[in-house]
Design a protein around this motif. Structure first.
Motif, PDB file in Angstrom:
ATOM      1  N   GLY A  98       0.832  -1.227  -0.008  1.00 44.99           N
ATOM      2  CA  GLY A  98       0.126   0.026   0.005  1.00 44.99           C
ATOM      3  C   GLY A  98       0.993   1.125   0.152  1.00 44.99           C
ATOM      4  O   GLY A  98       2.184   1.312  -0.169  1.00 44.99           O
ATOM      5  N   ARG A  99       0.159   2.506   0.270  1.00 40.78           N
ATOM      6  CA  ARG A  99       1.078   3.562   0.189  1.00 40.78           C
ATOM      7  C   ARG A  99       2.091   3.695   1.188  1.00 40.78           C
ATOM      8  O   ARG A  99       3.224   4.243   0.961  1.00 40.78           O
ATOM      9  CB  ARG A  99      -0.103   4.713   0.381  1.00 40.78           C
ATOM     10  N   LYS A 100       1.608   3.186   2.320  1.00 42.04           N
ATOM     11  CA  LYS A 100       2.550   3.416   3.493  1.00 42.04           C
ATOM     12  C   LYS A 100       3.961   2.462   3.213  1.00 42.04           C
ATOM     13  O   LYS A 100       4.995   2.743   3.362  1.00 42.04           O
ATOM     14  CB  LYS A 100       2.195   2.958   4.712  1.00 42.04           C
ATOM     15  N   VAL A 106       3.475   7.372   7.030  1.00 44.37           N
ATOM     16  CA  VAL A 106       2.779   7.667   8.106  1.00 44.37           C
ATOM     17  C   VAL A 106       2.400   6.476   9.009  1.00 44.37           C
ATOM     18  O   VAL A 106       1.168   5.755   8.307  1.00 44.37           O
ATOM     19  CB  VAL A 106       1.848   8.767   7.869  1.00 44.37           C
ATOM     20  N   ASP A 107       3.183   6.018   9.894  1.00 43.50           N
ATOM     21  CA  ASP A 107       2.157   4.770  10.677  1.00 43.50           C
ATOM     22  C   ASP A 107       1.559   5.411  11.931  1.00 43.50           C
ATOM     23  O   ASP A 107       1.597   6.503  12.052  1.00 43.50           O
ATOM     24  CB  ASP A 107       3.366   3.589  10.828  1.00 43.50           C
ATOM     25  N   THR A 108       1.091   4.458  12.681  1.00 40.74           N
ATOM     26  CA  THR A 108       0.517   4.842  13.920  1.00 40.74           C
ATOM     27  C   THR A 108       1.544   5.817  14.623  1.00 40.74           C
ATOM     28  O   THR A 108       1.071   6.763  15.575  1.00 40.74           O
ATOM     29  CB  THR A 108      -0.015   3.576  14.790  1.00 40.74           C
ATOM     30  N   HIS A 109       2.949   5.482  14.848  1.00 42.32           N
ATOM     31  CA  HIS A 109       3.608   6.241  15.689  1.00 42.32           C
ATOM     32  C   HIS A 109       3.815   7.509  15.172  1.00 42.32           C
ATOM     33  O   HIS A 109       3.564   8.674  15.892  1.00 42.32           O
ATOM     34  CB  HIS A 109       5.071   5.539  15.785  1.00 42.32           C
ATOM     35  N   VAL A 128      -4.397   9.729   7.905  1.00 37.06           N
ATOM     36  CA  VAL A 128      -3.031   9.363   7.639  1.00 37.06           C
ATOM     37  C   VAL A 128      -2.357  10.141   6.243  1.00 37.06           C
ATOM     38  O   VAL A 128      -1.232  10.854   6.504  1.00 37.06           O
ATOM     39  CB  VAL A 128      -2.644   8.062   7.238  1.00 37.06           C
ATOM     40  N   LEU A 129      -3.389  10.408   5.552  1.00 38.27           N
ATOM     41  CA  LEU A 129      -2.943  11.007   4.106  1.00 38.27           C
ATOM     42  C   LEU A 129      -2.968  12.557   4.331  1.00 38.27           C
ATOM     43  O   LEU A 129      -1.763  13.226   3.954  1.00 38.27           O
ATOM     44  CB  LEU A 129      -3.907  10.834   2.997  1.00 38.27           C
ATOM     45  N   GLU A 130      -3.587  13.143   5.229  1.00 36.03           N
ATOM     46  CA  GLU A 130      -3.523  14.578   5.548  1.00 36.03           C
ATOM     47  C   GLU A 130      -2.336  14.869   6.299  1.00 36.03           C
ATOM     48  O   GLU A 130      -1.448  16.018   6.037  1.00 36.03           O
ATOM     49  CB  GLU A 130      -4.659  14.726   6.278  1.00 36.03           C
ATOM     50  N   VAL A 131      -1.858  14.014   7.333  1.00 37.23           N
ATOM     51  CA  VAL A 131      -0.894  14.049   8.006  1.00 37.23           C
ATOM     52  C   VAL A 131       0.421  14.101   7.094  1.00 37.23           C
ATOM     53  O   VAL A 131       1.558  14.853   7.107  1.00 37.23           O
ATOM     54  CB  VAL A 131      -0.565  13.136   9.328  1.00 37.23           C
ATOM     55  N   GLU A 132       0.447  12.997   6.175  1.00 33.06           N
ATOM     56  CA  GLU A 132       1.484  12.695   5.176  1.00 33.06           C
ATOM     57  C   GLU A 132       1.846  14.204   4.501  1.00 33.06           C
ATOM     58  O   GLU A 132       2.929  14.543   4.414  1.00 33.06           O
ATOM     59  CB  GLU A 132       1.052  11.784   4.396  1.00 33.06           C
TER      60      GLU A 132
END
Length: 211
Positions: free
Chosen positions: A118-120, A137-140, A156-160
């Motif tokens: 996947g993307r991660k 971007v993982d959970t950490h 996740v995508l917004e944070v990335e």
């Protein structure tokens, strides 16, 4: 959080750990790819235990295919979701042989087209194996980005995207590893160790602990 504070945070992490890297053990882009596929919802420690036995026997698409599905499962059965992961790895190895001369591709589109990637996972491989400024971007990382307010986001995508925009360019290549290590050992999920954190004075988390 402003640009100056972000720069100070990453400067401190770099000073403490100038050459951060993944805790997954690997010696080639292919070994890293397989380890990252196995690491979904599993620990790096658990994955390393399995690959230490697997890689001396099979660490190329050809040799893993020679093991076969059941043979591969015997090496990875201690890892969560191993049945699905083993099936994806076998399919991925076949694609790498058929389409990429058994080499791991270095583009997001090609990586994300592989089963189990996947993307991660693609971002980890792009950043760690090919030294591209990608942010997995993982959970950490999601937790650290939101707690510290380095790059708060609802998903996740917004944070990335915010991390890629907000992190000073000089730190972008290694930021992924610094943030994971910080989340894994200091800014832990249940109770962050704020009292022993090197960026406590810069962090904007309001419920700090004295640990």
């Amino acid at each position: 959080m402003n640009k100056t504070i972000r720069h100070q945070i990453f400067s401190r992490w770099r000073e403490e750990n100038p050459f951060p890297t993944t805790e997954l053990e690997y010696t080639s882009p292919f070994e890293l790819l397989i380890a990252v596929i196995l690491s979904a919802q599993a620990t790096d420690v658990g994955v390393n235990k399995a690959t230490r036995k697997l890689y001396p026997i099979a660490n190329t698409p050809e040799t893993i295919l020679q093991l076969g599905l059941e043979g591969l499962k015997s090496y990875v059965k201690t890892i969560g979701l191993y049945n699905a992961k083993a099936e994806n790895i076998i399919k991925t190895c076949q694609i790498l042989m058929d389409q990429y001369s058994s080499q791991v591709p270095d583009t997001r589109e090609a990586l994300e087209a592989l089963p189990g990637v996947g993307r991660k996972t693609a971002n980890v491989v792009l950043n760690t194996a090919f030294r591209q400024p990608a942010m997995a971007v993982d959970t950490h990382i999601f937790r650290v980005a939101n707690r510290t307010r380095i790059a708060p986001g609802k998903n996740v995508l917004e944070v990335e995207k915010k991390l890629l925009r907000f992190i000073p360019k000089e730190f972008l290549m290694d930021a992924h590893h610094w943030m994971i290590l910080h989340g894994r050992y200091v800014c832990t999920a249940r109770k962050p160790k704020c009292g022993s954190c090197m960026i406590e004075d810069l962090c904007e988390y309001k419920e700090k602990t004295d640990i």
